[in-house]
Design a protein around this motif. Structure first.
Motif, PDB file in Angstrom:
ATOM      1  N   ALA A  90       4.016  -1.034  -4.589  1.00 38.15           N
ATOM      2  CA  ALA A  90       3.663  -2.227  -4.757  1.00 38.15           C
ATOM      3  C   ALA A  90       4.311  -2.822  -6.090  1.00 38.15           C
ATOM      4  O   ALA A  90       4.498  -4.058  -6.320  1.00 38.15           O
ATOM      5  CB  ALA A  90       1.985  -2.470  -4.760  1.00 38.15           C
ATOM      6  N   LEU A  91       4.070  -1.872  -7.231  1.00 33.30           N
ATOM      7  CA  LEU A  91       4.817  -2.322  -8.538  1.00 33.30           C
ATOM      8  C   LEU A  91       6.260  -2.610  -8.504  1.00 33.30           C
ATOM      9  O   LEU A  91       6.646  -3.504  -8.826  1.00 33.30           O
ATOM     10  CB  LEU A  91       4.427  -1.129  -9.450  1.00 33.30           C
ATOM     11  CG  LEU A  91       4.864  -1.241 -10.958  1.00 33.30           C
ATOM     12  CD1 LEU A  91       4.344  -2.427 -11.686  1.00 33.30           C
ATOM     13  CD2 LEU A  91       4.787  -0.019 -11.641  1.00 33.30           C
ATOM     14  N   LEU A  92       6.994  -1.594  -7.567  1.00 33.79           N
ATOM     15  CA  LEU A  92       8.279  -2.052  -7.521  1.00 33.79           C
ATOM     16  C   LEU A  92       8.526  -3.322  -6.698  1.00 33.79           C
ATOM     17  O   LEU A  92       9.484  -4.200  -7.174  1.00 33.79           O
ATOM     18  CB  LEU A  92       8.893  -0.924  -6.371  1.00 33.79           C
ATOM     19  CG  LEU A  92      10.416  -1.050  -6.089  1.00 33.79           C
ATOM     20  CD1 LEU A  92      11.139  -0.716  -7.139  1.00 33.79           C
ATOM     21  CD2 LEU A  92      10.754  -0.167  -4.835  1.00 33.79           C
ATOM     22  N   GLY A  93       7.530  -3.860  -5.707  1.00 30.45           N
ATOM     23  CA  GLY A  93       7.813  -5.142  -5.193  1.00 30.45           C
ATOM     24  C   GLY A  93       7.405  -6.217  -6.031  1.00 30.45           C
ATOM     25  O   GLY A  93       8.001  -7.370  -6.031  1.00 30.45           O
ATOM     26  N   THR A 127      14.299  -9.940   6.760  1.00 34.04           N
ATOM     27  CA  THR A 127      15.744  -9.094   7.116  1.00 34.04           C
ATOM     28  C   THR A 127      15.805  -8.047   6.170  1.00 34.04           C
ATOM     29  O   THR A 127      16.847  -7.093   6.294  1.00 34.04           O
ATOM     30  CB  THR A 127      16.843 -10.149   7.428  1.00 34.04           C
ATOM     31  OG1 THR A 127      16.991 -10.802   6.010  1.00 34.04           O
ATOM     32  CG2 THR A 127      16.575 -11.104   8.194  1.00 34.04           C
ATOM     33  N   ASN A 128      15.358  -8.273   4.910  1.00 30.28           N
ATOM     34  CA  ASN A 128      15.651  -7.296   3.796  1.00 30.28           C
ATOM     35  C   ASN A 128      14.462  -6.518   3.516  1.00 30.28           C
ATOM     36  O   ASN A 128      14.488  -5.178   3.564  1.00 30.28           O
ATOM     37  CB  ASN A 128      16.232  -8.190   2.696  1.00 30.28           C
ATOM     38  CG  ASN A 128      17.087  -7.257   1.636  1.00 30.28           C
ATOM     39  OD1 ASN A 128      17.810  -6.583   2.202  1.00 30.28           O
ATOM     40  ND2 ASN A 128      17.072  -7.651   0.473  1.00 30.28           N
ATOM     41  N   GLY A 129      13.349  -7.128   3.226  1.00 33.16           N
ATOM     42  CA  GLY A 129      12.360  -6.420   2.553  1.00 33.16           C
ATOM     43  C   GLY A 129      11.524  -5.624   3.812  1.00 33.16           C
ATOM     44  O   GLY A 129      11.171  -4.411   3.549  1.00 33.16           O
ATOM     45  N   PHE A 130      11.607  -6.243   4.916  1.00 34.74           N
ATOM     46  CA  PHE A 130      10.971  -5.481   6.130  1.00 34.74           C
ATOM     47  C   PHE A 130      11.869  -4.697   7.052  1.00 34.74           C
ATOM     48  O   PHE A 130      11.628  -3.377   7.066  1.00 34.74           O
ATOM     49  CB  PHE A 130      10.129  -6.464   7.029  1.00 34.74           C
ATOM     50  CG  PHE A 130       8.864  -7.088   6.382  1.00 34.74           C
ATOM     51  CD1 PHE A 130       8.182  -6.380   5.713  1.00 34.74           C
ATOM     52  CD2 PHE A 130       8.542  -8.261   7.041  1.00 34.74           C
ATOM     53  CE1 PHE A 130       7.204  -6.975   5.082  1.00 34.74           C
ATOM     54  CE2 PHE A 130       7.389  -8.986   6.427  1.00 34.74           C
ATOM     55  CZ  PHE A 130       6.595  -8.185   5.524  1.00 34.74           C
ATOM     56  N   GLY A 176       8.511  -8.485   0.661  1.00 35.44           N
ATOM     57  CA  GLY A 176       8.325  -7.897   1.919  1.00 35.44           C
ATOM     58  C   GLY A 176       7.893  -6.158   1.202  1.00 35.44           C
ATOM     59  O   GLY A 176       7.239  -5.636   1.816  1.00 35.44           O
ATOM     60  N   ILE A 177       8.466  -5.745   0.103  1.00 34.70           N
ATOM     61  CA  ILE A 177       8.089  -4.451  -0.341  1.00 34.70           C
ATOM     62  C   ILE A 177       6.721  -4.459  -0.871  1.00 34.70           C
ATOM     63  O   ILE A 177       5.788  -3.784  -0.736  1.00 34.70           O
ATOM     64  CB  ILE A 177       9.181  -4.233  -1.418  1.00 34.70           C
ATOM     65  CG1 ILE A 177      10.409  -3.784  -0.869  1.00 34.70           C
ATOM     66  CG2 ILE A 177       8.650  -2.971  -2.099  1.00 34.70           C
ATOM     67  CD1 ILE A 177      11.476  -3.491  -1.738  1.00 34.70           C
ATOM     68  N   VAL A 178       6.172  -5.613  -1.610  1.00 35.03           N
ATOM     69  CA  VAL A 178       4.928  -5.845  -1.941  1.00 35.03           C
ATOM     70  C   VAL A 178       3.799  -5.488  -0.788  1.00 35.03           C
ATOM     71  O   VAL A 178       3.012  -4.808  -0.734  1.00 35.03           O
ATOM     72  CB  VAL A 178       4.553  -7.138  -2.811  1.00 35.03           C
ATOM     73  CG1 VAL A 178       3.030  -7.291  -2.910  1.00 35.03           C
ATOM     74  CG2 VAL A 178       5.423  -7.164  -4.188  1.00 35.03           C
ATOM     75  N   LEU A 179       4.335  -6.207   0.397  1.00 37.99           N
ATOM     76  CA  LEU A 179       3.265  -6.331   1.232  1.00 37.99           C
ATOM     77  C   LEU A 179       3.299  -4.999   2.211  1.00 37.99           C
ATOM     78  O   LEU A 179       2.179  -4.493   2.360  1.00 37.99           O
ATOM     79  CB  LEU A 179       3.653  -7.481   2.302  1.00 37.99           C
ATOM     80  CG  LEU A 179       3.342  -8.715   1.830  1.00 37.99           C
ATOM     81  CD1 LEU A 179       4.107  -9.972   2.596  1.00 37.99           C
ATOM     82  CD2 LEU A 179       2.016  -9.013   1.270  1.00 37.99           C
TER      83      LEU A 179
END
Length: 399
Positions: free
Chosen positions: A263-266, A31-34, A159-162
């Motif tokens: 990816a670094l941010l995640g 609900t947040n990352g994606f 979610g942000i990493v993926l």
């Protein structure tokens, strides 16, 4: 579910609290990352393929924010009537469906519809998820602080990493026209994560009570600095998340660098709970939120002042180690200062304030970018965040 089955589920939460926490975090990944931030990764391709202006691109995130506002208000109205676990589960299922169908039609009305609905459904889980995580490790302040921080940090960060590691590379390999596939990939990932999230929320659902208890009124006047600081967070952070990829693309960054920065941010989001856990455990005032807002301001400004590779990397690290800890800070404040019966209502109130403020950021930044021809101007939200940090610092402990 019978009372005995619910009691067994609650027992599972006591026996395997870390697995329950992981399930809740994967729910926030959906609900947040994606649901909220994958759009920022797909935005450059959608803008290019569909011929959108910056204002149109910003509008879709504002539409998502308006839906999020509606969902936050709905949660605030329902939280005393429906258990947080039910709201969380409903939000997970419906958000997953919304993301699966987003890529079906490129029409602006279709995109607007599902961005709005993803916001409504996502807010149900986000608001209730904090109240659920606050129930874990209630006899251990350090573990409880880690649980709250982990929910928001790992939940959104994973979610942000993926998405950040996959979507920019997919767009570079298959071209901008492949953006619908990106939404399908995101939807499939949600389907994989949803079962554990639903089990986790069910594990924290208490047996049905005969009559809903009356919740004490919130001490709103004594919470004003924390509320105002959180409003500044909603106004400032979303600009960075919405237009970072577009800003990097305008600066000539390739898909590899964009993917690496996201990816670094995640990754930084995922490890941020361990950075902020001691702060959460120690302070019951507005200090944690003030520190977090100051760090977000620094990270946002660096992306504009130093738009080269090293500058963007440092920006992602500072921003990532802080940004998703703001919801954790207000949840931690709620946990320390209010009775348990008020947690759901307080977190819902914070979410409504946040949702109202974040509706302004993306479209205002888009208009500014269209007018100046430089979307970097829209990333200068550091001043707003800095003011919010000063205001939050005034928050004192309640009672």
């Amino acid at each position: 579910m019978s009372i005995s089955e619910r009691s067994a589920a609650m027992g599972a939460a006591e026996r395997r609290p870390w697995l329950v926490l992981l399930g809740l975090a994967l729910g926030l990944c959906i609900t947040n990352g994606f649901a909220r931030f994958a759009y920022g990764l797909l935005l450059p391709a959608m803008k290019s393929e569909l011929g959108w202006s910056y204002a149109q691109a910003g509008w879709l995130n504002t539409a998502n924010a308006l839906g999020y506002l509606g969902g936050a208000v709905l949660t605030m109205l329902l939280i005393s009537r429906i258990s947080p676990s039910r709201l969380f589960s409903f939000g997970i299922v419906t958000t997953t469906l919304a993301l699966l169908v987003t890529g079906y039609d490129p029409a602006l009305w279709w995109q607007t519809l599902w961005r709005v609905l993803a916001g409504v459904f996502g807010a149900l889980s986000f608001s209730s998820g904090g109240a659920l995580a606050a129930q874990l490790f209630t006899d251990n302040p350090r573990k409880n602080a880690l649980a709250i921080a982990f929910l928001f940090g790992f939940g959104g960060g994973s979610g942000i990493v993926l998405a950040g590691g996959a979507l920019p590379l997919m767009l570079e390999w298959y071209g901008p026209a492949s953006w619908p596939k990106g939404w399908y990939l995101v939807g499939i990932a949600c389907v994989v994560f949803a079962p554990l999230s639903l089990w986790a929320s069910e594990s924290l659902r208490p047996p049905r009570q005969g009559r809903a208890p009356r919740h004490p009124a919130l001490p709103l006047l004594r919470m004003v600095p924390e509320i105002a600081g959180y409003a500044a967070f909603g106004l400032g952070y979303i600009v960075y998340m919405t237009f970072l990829s577009a800003w990097m693309t305008e600066q000539g960054s390739g898909g590899g660098l964009i993917a690496a920065v996201w990816a670094l941010l995640g990754v930084c989001l995922c490890i941020s709970p361990f950075v902020w856990r001691p702060v959460f455990a120690r302070f019951a005032t507005g200090v944690p939120l003030a520190m977090i807002l100051a760090c977000i301001a620094v990270g946002s400004g660096l992306a504009v002042i130093y738009p080269s590779g090293p500058g963007l990397v440092v920006s992602a690290v500072v921003f990532g180690l802080s940004v998703f800890m703001a919801p954790g800070a207000v949840t931690n404040f709620t946990r320390h200062n209010l009775p348990m019966e008020s947690w759901g209502a307080a977190i819902s109130l914070f979410t409504v304030v946040f949702a109202i403020s974040q509706t302004v950021g993306p479209v205002a930044a888009g208009w500014l970018g269209d007018a100046s021809g430089d979307i970097g101007n829209g990333l200068l939200a550091a001043a707003v965040l800095g003011v919010g940090a000063v205001v939050a610092l005034m928050q004192r402990r309640i009672g």
